[in-house]
Design a protein around this motif. Structure first.
Motif, PDB file in Angstrom:
ATOM      1  N   VAL A 162     -12.310 -54.906 -26.145  1.00 46.88           N
ATOM      2  CA  VAL A 162     -11.849 -55.066 -24.772  1.00 46.88           C
ATOM      3  C   VAL A 162     -10.869 -56.228 -24.693  1.00 46.88           C
ATOM      4  CG1 VAL A 162     -12.535 -55.487 -22.376  1.00 46.88           C
ATOM      5  CG2 VAL A 162     -14.043 -54.174 -23.900  1.00 46.88           C
ATOM      6  N   LYS A 163      -9.699 -55.960 -24.139  1.00 47.44           N
ATOM      7  CA  LYS A 163      -8.671 -56.996 -23.978  1.00 47.44           C
ATOM      8  C   LYS A 163      -8.357 -57.143 -22.489  1.00 47.44           C
ATOM      9  CE  LYS A 163      -4.020 -58.323 -25.463  1.00 47.44           C
ATOM     10  NZ  LYS A 163      -2.870 -57.993 -26.337  1.00 47.44           N
ATOM     11  N   ARG A 164      -8.714 -58.278 -21.913  1.00 47.79           N
ATOM     12  CA  ARG A 164      -8.446 -58.523 -20.507  1.00 47.79           C
ATOM     13  C   ARG A 164      -6.978 -58.907 -20.329  1.00 47.79           C
ATOM     14  NH1 ARG A 164      -7.591 -62.881 -17.685  1.00 47.79           N
ATOM     15  NH2 ARG A 164      -8.046 -62.944 -15.459  1.00 47.79           N
ATOM     16  N   VAL A 165      -6.300 -58.291 -19.357  1.00 52.91           N
ATOM     17  CA  VAL A 165      -4.872 -58.572 -19.161  1.00 52.91           C
ATOM     18  C   VAL A 165      -4.567 -59.139 -17.776  1.00 52.91           C
ATOM     19  CG1 VAL A 165      -4.157 -56.842 -20.840  1.00 52.91           C
ATOM     20  CG2 VAL A 165      -4.379 -56.198 -18.432  1.00 52.91           C
ATOM     21  N   ALA A 166      -5.455 -58.926 -16.806  1.00 50.63           N
ATOM     22  CA  ALA A 166      -5.233 -59.428 -15.451  1.00 50.63           C
ATOM     23  C   ALA A 166      -6.536 -59.263 -14.685  1.00 50.63           C
ATOM     24  CB  ALA A 166      -4.096 -58.657 -14.761  1.00 50.63           C
ATOM     25  N   ASN A 167      -6.529 -59.653 -13.417  1.00 53.70           N
ATOM     26  CA  ASN A 167      -7.682 -59.370 -12.562  1.00 53.70           C
ATOM     27  C   ASN A 167      -7.201 -59.032 -11.162  1.00 53.70           C
ATOM     28  OD1 ASN A 167      -7.647 -61.807 -10.815  1.00 53.70           O
ATOM     29  ND2 ASN A 167      -8.124 -62.887 -12.708  1.00 53.70           N
ATOM     30  N   THR A 168      -8.067 -58.395 -10.427  1.00 48.01           N
ATOM     31  CA  THR A 168      -7.760 -58.027  -9.047  1.00 48.01           C
ATOM     32  C   THR A 168      -9.013 -58.216  -8.210  1.00 48.01           C
ATOM     33  OG1 THR A 168      -6.948 -56.247  -7.599  1.00 48.01           O
ATOM     34  CG2 THR A 168      -8.308 -55.587  -9.468  1.00 48.01           C
ATOM     35  N   SER A 169      -8.839 -58.622  -6.972  1.00 50.04           N
ATOM     36  CA  SER A 169      -9.982 -58.874  -6.100  1.00 50.04           C
ATOM     37  C   SER A 169     -10.364 -57.613  -5.340  1.00 50.04           C
ATOM     38  CB  SER A 169      -9.657 -59.996  -5.116  1.00 50.04           C
ATOM     39  OG  SER A 169      -8.566 -59.624  -4.293  1.00 50.04           O
ATOM     40  N   LEU A 170     -11.593 -57.589  -4.887  1.00 47.20           N
ATOM     41  CA  LEU A 170     -12.037 -56.529  -3.991  1.00 47.20           C
ATOM     42  C   LEU A 170     -11.601 -56.868  -2.568  1.00 47.20           C
ATOM     43  CD1 LEU A 170     -15.649 -55.874  -5.321  1.00 47.20           C
ATOM     44  CD2 LEU A 170     -13.731 -54.293  -5.418  1.00 47.20           C
ATOM     45  N   VAL A 171     -11.337 -55.848  -1.772  1.00 42.88           N
ATOM     46  CA  VAL A 171     -10.993 -56.054  -0.363  1.00 42.88           C
ATOM     47  C   VAL A 171     -11.747 -55.038   0.486  1.00 42.88           C
ATOM     48  CG1 VAL A 171      -8.710 -57.040  -0.779  1.00 42.88           C
ATOM     49  CG2 VAL A 171      -8.961 -54.566  -0.548  1.00 42.88           C
ATOM     50  N   CYS A 172     -12.051 -55.455   1.693  1.00 40.52           N
ATOM     51  CA  CYS A 172     -12.637 -54.571   2.695  1.00 40.52           C
ATOM     52  C   CYS A 172     -11.534 -54.315   3.719  1.00 40.52           C
ATOM     53  CB  CYS A 172     -13.842 -55.248   3.338  1.00 40.52           C
ATOM     54  SG  CYS A 172     -14.801 -54.185   4.425  1.00 40.52           S
ATOM     55  N   ALA A 173     -11.220 -53.055   4.005  1.00 38.31           N
ATOM     56  CA  ALA A 173     -10.030 -52.781   4.807  1.00 38.31           C
ATOM     57  C   ALA A 173     -10.192 -51.537   5.663  1.00 38.31           C
ATOM     58  CB  ALA A 173      -8.812 -52.631   3.899  1.00 38.31           C
ATOM     59  N   GLY A 174      -9.415 -51.513   6.740  1.00 35.63           N
ATOM     60  CA  GLY A 174      -9.337 -50.356   7.615  1.00 35.63           C
ATOM     61  C   GLY A 174      -7.958 -50.315   8.251  1.00 35.63           C
ATOM     62  N   SER A 175      -7.684 -49.306   9.025  1.00 36.18           N
ATOM     63  CA  SER A 175      -6.376 -49.197   9.684  1.00 36.18           C
ATOM     64  C   SER A 175      -6.401 -49.934  11.021  1.00 36.18           C
ATOM     65  CB  SER A 175      -6.025 -47.727   9.907  1.00 36.18           C
ATOM     66  OG  SER A 175      -6.842 -47.178  10.921  1.00 36.18           O
ATOM     67  N   ARG A 176      -5.240 -50.307  11.490  1.00 34.17           N
ATOM     68  CA  ARG A 176      -5.138 -50.972  12.797  1.00 34.17           C
ATOM     69  C   ARG A 176      -5.665 -50.056  13.905  1.00 34.17           C
ATOM     70  NH1 ARG A 176      -2.102 -55.530  12.099  1.00 34.17           N
ATOM     71  NH2 ARG A 176      -0.719 -55.538  10.263  1.00 34.17           N
ATOM     72  N   VAL A 177      -5.409 -48.758  13.773  1.00 37.57           N
ATOM     73  CA  VAL A 177      -5.879 -47.801  14.772  1.00 37.57           C
ATOM     74  C   VAL A 177      -7.401 -47.808  14.840  1.00 37.57           C
ATOM     75  CG1 VAL A 177      -6.017 -45.354  15.369  1.00 37.57           C
ATOM     76  CG2 VAL A 177      -3.845 -46.331  14.575  1.00 37.57           C
ATOM     77  N   TYR A 178      -8.046 -47.812  13.678  1.00 41.56           N
ATOM     78  CA  TYR A 178      -9.515 -47.815  13.663  1.00 41.56           C
ATOM     79  C   TYR A 178     -10.055 -49.071  14.344  1.00 41.56           C
ATOM     80  CZ  TYR A 178     -14.319 -48.062  12.043  1.00 41.56           C
ATOM     81  OH  TYR A 178     -15.700 -48.176  12.009  1.00 41.56           O
ATOM     82  N   GLU A 180      -8.612 -51.004  16.522  1.00 38.44           N
ATOM     83  CA  GLU A 180      -8.334 -50.984  17.960  1.00 38.44           C
ATOM     84  C   GLU A 180      -9.384 -50.170  18.714  1.00 38.44           C
ATOM     85  OE1 GLU A 180      -4.410 -49.452  18.235  1.00 38.44           O
ATOM     86  OE2 GLU A 180      -3.432 -51.315  17.565  1.00 38.44           O
ATOM     87  N   GLN A 181      -9.889 -49.136  18.065  1.00 38.95           N
ATOM     88  CA  GLN A 181     -10.871 -48.268  18.710  1.00 38.95           C
ATOM     89  C   GLN A 181     -12.298 -48.784  18.579  1.00 38.95           C
ATOM     90  OE1 GLN A 181     -10.210 -44.468  16.869  1.00 38.95           O
ATOM     91  NE2 GLN A 181      -8.403 -43.981  18.119  1.00 38.95           N
ATOM     92  N   HIS A 182     -12.606 -49.430  17.450  1.00 41.86           N
ATOM     93  CA  HIS A 182     -13.998 -49.779  17.161  1.00 41.86           C
ATOM     94  C   HIS A 182     -14.248 -51.275  17.011  1.00 41.86           C
ATOM     95  CE1 HIS A 182     -14.790 -45.499  16.437  1.00 41.86           C
ATOM     96  NE2 HIS A 182     -13.658 -45.478  15.751  1.00 41.86           N
ATOM     97  N   GLY A 183     -13.205 -52.087  17.080  1.00 40.03           N
ATOM     98  CA  GLY A 183     -13.368 -53.512  16.904  1.00 40.03           C
ATOM     99  C   GLY A 183     -13.446 -53.903  15.436  1.00 40.03           C
ATOM    100  N   ARG A 184     -13.194 -55.182  15.183  1.00 38.46           N
ATOM    101  CA  ARG A 184     -13.246 -55.670  13.801  1.00 38.46           C
ATOM    102  C   ARG A 184     -14.604 -56.299  13.519  1.00 38.46           C
ATOM    103  NH1 ARG A 184      -7.708 -58.268  11.505  1.00 38.46           N
ATOM    104  NH2 ARG A 184      -6.212 -56.913  12.572  1.00 38.46           N
ATOM    105  N   PRO A 185     -15.151 -56.080  12.318  1.00 37.28           N
ATOM    106  CA  PRO A 185     -16.367 -56.789  11.940  1.00 37.28           C
ATOM    107  C   PRO A 185     -16.041 -58.264  11.698  1.00 37.28           C
ATOM    108  CG  PRO A 185     -15.535 -55.506  10.087  1.00 37.28           C
ATOM    109  CD  PRO A 185     -14.688 -55.141  11.275  1.00 37.28           C
ATOM    110  N   GLU A 186     -16.843 -59.147  12.250  1.00 39.28           N
ATOM    111  CA  GLU A 186     -16.625 -60.586  12.070  1.00 39.28           C
ATOM    112  C   GLU A 186     -17.424 -61.147  10.907  1.00 39.28           C
ATOM    113  OE1 GLU A 186     -14.338 -62.170  13.702  1.00 39.28           O
ATOM    114  OE2 GLU A 186     -13.849 -60.424  14.947  1.00 39.28           O
TER     115      GLU A 186
END
Length: 300
Positions: A162-178, A180-186
């Motif tokens: 195994v050769k590690r070359v980079a890393n990436t983070s996890l993200v939690c995401a939704g659309s602006r439309v969603y 606007e309709q359901h509110g953002r989790p705080e």
């Protein structure tokens, strides 16, 4: 007999054995190699005497491998292939790569980050052949005949390199439309009131807080084994997804998708290049690996 002659005899024995296995018999092996049938037979017999084991079952109609012979063939054939590859490179004035390399990569990551690099690789090495598999499921690399795997998740195998070359983070995401309709989790616990889209059975999402990491059970009306499906549903306003930040590139970067709960996510995943076995890696696989290691590190 000097050491050089001994090594030469051992190589001839091994080459004769492999030729018999692949040709299906001694006479066919002789035709393939240009040696006499008696010379092939003597070489294989000498190999069996030296190893003190029977490698082949012989009959008047066929030649088959014993169990020990099969294991020996599977271990030694890659060695001959590596030697042939090395000979070919030294004899070539251009050192041009050729031959087949089978690559496996997660579907979305592969489409966004691996496919754009393929034209450059094939322009530099036009005689190279790539078999690119875009699959999200983890597979048995050896069984599938994969030469190089690109992973954005942990991979555990005692024989793998195994050769590690980079890393990436996890993200939690939704659309602006969603939102606007359901509110953002705080806070992460708010997700129990949201439609969370499940990738590959991940029904517990990991977050971090003052007391360390913790899991939040989530549920929703859509699950899938591909990140592409989850991303498409997130973009369409269906719900909230959890995926790698590296997936939010290309067309997804401008898809009106926004991340939430960033302060509660610290987990990252390595982007790694994997050889399924540490022995007898061909020169073309090594150079293709080096190419992707450099180019992926630049992209991510």
């Amino acid at each position: 007999m000097n050491d050089e002659q001994v090594e030469m005899d051992r190589f001839q024995e091994l080459a004769a054995f492999v030729a018999v296995v692949e040709a299906g018999g001694f006479s066919a092996a002789a035709r393939r190699t240009g040696d006499s049938q008696s010379a092939i037979s003597k070489s294989v017999s000498a190999l069996e005497r030296r190893l003190s084991v029977q490698l082949l079952n012989r009959s008047t109609r066929s030649v088959t491998l014993t169990d020990q012979g099969r294991r020996y063939y599977e271990r030694t054939k890659p060695l001959l292939e590596e030697m042939a590859q090395a000979d070919g490179e030294l004899m070539s004035s251009t050192h041009e790569l050729s031959g087949l390399v089978r690559i496996a990569t997660p579907a979305t990551f592969g489409r966004l980050h691996v496919l754009p690099l393929v034209p450059q690789l094939l322009t530099v090495h036009p005689k190279l052949q790539l078999d690119l598999k875009l699959v999200d499921s983890v597979q048995d690399l050896l069984v599938e005949g994969i030469d190089l795997a690109i992973r954005v998740s942990p991979f555990h195998s005692p024989d793998a390199v195994v050769k590690r070359v980079a890393n990436t983070s996890l993200v939690c995401a939704g659309s602006r439309v969603y939102f606007e309709q359901h509110g953002r989790p705080e806070v992460p616990e708010d997700l129990v009131n949201h439609n969370c889209l499940i990738f590959n059975g991940m029904e517990n999402w990991t977050f971090s807080g003052p007391r360390g990491s913790f899991n939040v059970p989530v549920s929703g009306n859509l699950s899938s084994n591909t990140v592409e499906t989850i991303l498409s549903a997130v973009q369409a306003g269906v719900g909230i997804g959890m995926f790698f930040r590296a997936s939010l590139s290309g067309e997804w970067r401008d898809a009106d998708i926004v991340t939430v709960l960033d302060d509660f996510i610290s987990e990252t995943r390595d982007v790694s290049l994997i050889w399924p076995n540490r022995k007898f890696i061909s020169a073309r696989v090594r150079q293709v690996t080096d190419f992707f290691a450099l180019r992926l590190a630049e992209r991510l």
